[in-house]
Design a protein around this motif. Structure first.
Motif, PDB file in Angstrom:
ATOM      1  N   GLU A   1      12.514 111.164  53.640  1.00 39.01           N
ATOM      2  CA  GLU A   1      13.125 110.247  52.691  1.00 39.01           C
ATOM      3  C   GLU A   1      12.181 110.108  51.505  1.00 39.01           C
ATOM      4  O   GLU A   1      10.959 109.970  51.689  1.00 39.01           O
ATOM      5  CB  GLU A   1      13.346 108.884  53.358  1.00 39.01           C
ATOM      6  CG  GLU A   1      13.954 107.843  52.437  1.00 39.01           C
ATOM      7  CD  GLU A   1      14.166 106.527  53.160  1.00 39.01           C
ATOM      8  OE1 GLU A   1      15.321 106.228  53.466  1.00 39.01           O
ATOM      9  OE2 GLU A   1      13.171 105.824  53.434  1.00 39.01           O
ATOM     10  N   PHE A   2      12.753 110.142  50.305  1.00 40.34           N
ATOM     11  CA  PHE A   2      11.930 109.953  49.108  1.00 40.34           C
ATOM     12  C   PHE A   2      11.256 108.593  49.204  1.00 40.34           C
ATOM     13  O   PHE A   2      11.880 107.598  49.578  1.00 40.34           O
ATOM     14  CB  PHE A   2      12.780 110.037  47.835  1.00 40.34           C
ATOM     15  CG  PHE A   2      12.004 109.689  46.606  1.00 40.34           C
ATOM     16  CD1 PHE A   2      11.109 110.582  46.062  1.00 40.34           C
ATOM     17  CD2 PHE A   2      12.137 108.445  46.024  1.00 40.34           C
ATOM     18  CE1 PHE A   2      10.355 110.259  44.944  1.00 40.34           C
ATOM     19  CE2 PHE A   2      11.402 108.108  44.900  1.00 40.34           C
ATOM     20  CZ  PHE A   2      10.512 109.017  44.364  1.00 40.34           C
ATOM     21  N   ASP A   3       9.968 108.547  48.840  1.00 37.25           N
ATOM     22  CA  ASP A   3       9.215 107.304  48.932  1.00 37.25           C
ATOM     23  C   ASP A   3       8.856 106.770  47.546  1.00 37.25           C
ATOM     24  O   ASP A   3       9.232 105.671  47.185  1.00 37.25           O
ATOM     25  CB  ASP A   3       7.960 107.542  49.785  1.00 37.25           C
ATOM     26  CG  ASP A   3       7.311 106.266  50.270  1.00 37.25           C
ATOM     27  OD1 ASP A   3       7.933 105.190  50.177  1.00 37.25           O
ATOM     28  OD2 ASP A   3       6.163 106.337  50.766  1.00 37.25           O
TER      29      ASP A   3
ATOM     30  N   HIS B   1       6.717 111.782  46.328  1.00 39.11           N
ATOM     31  CA  HIS B   1       6.184 111.723  47.691  1.00 39.11           C
ATOM     32  C   HIS B   1       7.308 111.318  48.628  1.00 39.11           C
ATOM     33  O   HIS B   1       8.168 110.504  48.270  1.00 39.11           O
ATOM     34  CB  HIS B   1       5.029 110.718  47.785  1.00 39.11           C
ATOM     35  CG  HIS B   1       3.817 111.169  47.060  1.00 39.11           C
ATOM     36  ND1 HIS B   1       2.750 111.739  47.693  1.00 39.11           N
ATOM     37  CD2 HIS B   1       3.513 111.167  45.731  1.00 39.11           C
ATOM     38  CE1 HIS B   1       1.829 112.056  46.807  1.00 39.11           C
ATOM     39  NE2 HIS B   1       2.265 111.721  45.603  1.00 39.11           N
ATOM     40  N   TYR B   2       7.284 111.895  49.814  1.00 36.43           N
ATOM     41  CA  TYR B   2       8.311 111.646  50.822  1.00 36.43           C
ATOM     42  C   TYR B   2       7.648 111.118  52.083  1.00 36.43           C
ATOM     43  O   TYR B   2       6.485 111.413  52.351  1.00 36.43           O
ATOM     44  CB  TYR B   2       9.056 112.948  51.155  1.00 36.43           C
ATOM     45  CG  TYR B   2       9.951 113.420  50.048  1.00 36.43           C
ATOM     46  CD1 TYR B   2      11.313 113.172  50.084  1.00 36.43           C
ATOM     47  CD2 TYR B   2       9.433 114.111  48.955  1.00 36.43           C
ATOM     48  CE1 TYR B   2      12.143 113.604  49.060  1.00 36.43           C
ATOM     49  CE2 TYR B   2      10.253 114.545  47.926  1.00 36.43           C
ATOM     50  CZ  TYR B   2      11.613 114.288  47.985  1.00 36.43           C
ATOM     51  OH  TYR B   2      12.434 114.711  46.966  1.00 36.43           O
ATOM     52  N   LYS B   3       8.414 110.342  52.841  1.00 33.12           N
ATOM     53  CA  LYS B   3       7.909 109.918  54.144  1.00 33.12           C
ATOM     54  C   LYS B   3       8.745 110.595  55.225  1.00 33.12           C
ATOM     55  O   LYS B   3       9.932 110.884  55.023  1.00 33.12           O
ATOM     56  CB  LYS B   3       7.927 108.405  54.292  1.00 33.12           C
ATOM     57  CG  LYS B   3       9.277 107.743  54.159  1.00 33.12           C
ATOM     58  CD  LYS B   3       9.129 106.241  54.241  1.00 33.12           C
ATOM     59  CE  LYS B   3      10.467 105.576  53.954  1.00 33.12           C
ATOM     60  NZ  LYS B   3      10.370 104.139  53.926  1.00 33.12           N
ATOM     61  N   VAL B   4       8.102 110.843  56.331  1.00 31.91           N
ATOM     62  CA  VAL B   4       8.761 111.485  57.465  1.00 31.91           C
ATOM     63  C   VAL B   4       9.602 110.438  58.185  1.00 31.91           C
ATOM     64  O   VAL B   4       9.111 109.370  58.541  1.00 31.91           O
ATOM     65  CB  VAL B   4       7.725 112.094  58.434  1.00 31.91           C
ATOM     66  CG1 VAL B   4       8.408 112.667  59.663  1.00 31.91           C
ATOM     67  CG2 VAL B   4       6.890 113.147  57.742  1.00 31.91           C
TER      68      VAL B   4
ATOM     69  N   CYS C   1      10.608 118.994  51.618  1.00 37.30           N
ATOM     70  CA  CYS C   1      10.973 117.595  51.875  1.00 37.30           C
ATOM     71  C   CYS C   1      12.331 117.273  51.263  1.00 37.30           C
ATOM     72  O   CYS C   1      13.195 116.670  51.907  1.00 37.30           O
ATOM     73  CB  CYS C   1       9.915 116.648  51.324  1.00 37.30           C
ATOM     74  SG  CYS C   1       8.343 116.703  52.192  1.00 37.30           S
ATOM     75  N   ARG C   2      12.525 117.681  50.016  1.00 28.93           N
ATOM     76  CA  ARG C   2      13.799 117.414  49.335  1.00 28.93           C
ATOM     77  C   ARG C   2      14.948 118.137  50.026  1.00 28.93           C
ATOM     78  O   ARG C   2      16.040 117.578  50.194  1.00 28.93           O
ATOM     79  CB  ARG C   2      13.697 117.832  47.873  1.00 28.93           C
ATOM     80  CG  ARG C   2      14.993 117.826  47.083  1.00 28.93           C
ATOM     81  CD  ARG C   2      15.638 116.444  47.048  1.00 28.93           C
ATOM     82  NE  ARG C   2      16.923 116.507  46.383  1.00 28.93           N
ATOM     83  CZ  ARG C   2      18.084 116.816  46.972  1.00 28.93           C
ATOM     84  NH1 ARG C   2      18.132 117.093  48.257  1.00 28.93           N
ATOM     85  NH2 ARG C   2      19.189 116.844  46.266  1.00 28.93           N
ATOM     86  N   LEU C   3      14.720 119.366  50.429  1.00 25.30           N
ATOM     87  CA  LEU C   3      15.768 120.147  51.080  1.00 25.30           C
ATOM     88  C   LEU C   3      16.169 119.556  52.429  1.00 25.30           C
ATOM     89  O   LEU C   3      17.343 119.591  52.809  1.00 25.30           O
ATOM     90  CB  LEU C   3      15.316 121.599  51.266  1.00 25.30           C
ATOM     91  CG  LEU C   3      15.237 122.427  49.996  1.00 25.30           C
ATOM     92  CD1 LEU C   3      14.512 123.739  50.258  1.00 25.30           C
ATOM     93  CD2 LEU C   3      16.619 122.676  49.414  1.00 25.30           C
ATOM     94  N   LEU C   4      15.207 119.025  53.158  1.00 21.21           N
ATOM     95  CA  LEU C   4      15.499 118.506  54.493  1.00 21.21           C
ATOM     96  C   LEU C   4      15.850 117.017  54.496  1.00 21.21           C
ATOM     97  O   LEU C   4      16.195 116.463  55.532  1.00 21.21           O
ATOM     98  CB  LEU C   4      14.323 118.796  55.430  1.00 21.21           C
ATOM     99  CG  LEU C   4      14.065 120.291  55.661  1.00 21.21           C
ATOM    100  CD1 LEU C   4      12.867 120.483  56.570  1.00 21.21           C
ATOM    101  CD2 LEU C   4      15.294 120.990  56.215  1.00 21.21           C
TER     102      LEU C   4
END
Length: 117
Positions: free
Chosen positions: A73-75, A84-87, A63-66
């Motif tokens: 996006e960091f949530d 946690h990240y959101k798409v 998630c962090r890499l993309l």
């Protein structure tokens, strides 16, 4: 110099640096590098992680890499300090070789941002 050649040179340089620092005499593979990034992003240092935690660390890293490519996006951080990240956008269907190129580009960018290379 072509974009592919520059990526190969940057990747080889990064792989050498990380292998010397973390490889204990063996060359790291891409999964090991993703795992290291997950550990770095979690920020809890070196500790023993359960199998599920290791999978989650790799997910954090992906998630962090993309994130710079607009896919995530960091949530928020949860109560245990896990990010946690959101798409934002679904990943396109990529062939295995294309997936490898994308993740290598993302890893090289990550370490350039941290000024390792």
């Amino acid at each position: 110099m072509s974009r592919d050649q520059k990526l190969k040179e940057d990747w080889d340089k990064l792989l050498n640096i990380l292998t010397v620092k973390f490889g204990e005499g063996e060359q790291l593979n891409i999964d090991a590098i993703i795992y290291l990034i997950g550990v770095q992003e979690l920020g809890k240092g070196v500790t023993e992680y359960k199998k599920d935690d290791k999978v989650n660390l790799m997910h954090i890293a992906i998630c962090r890499l993309l994130e710079p490519f607009g896919y995530y996006e960091f949530d928020f951080f949860d109560n245990d300090g896990w990010p946690h990240y959101k798409v934002l956008e679904e990943l396109p269907a990529l062939k295995p070789g294309e997936q490898t190129v994308l993740i290598k580009e993302a890893i090289v960018l990550y370490f350039k941002e941290s000024e390792l290379i």
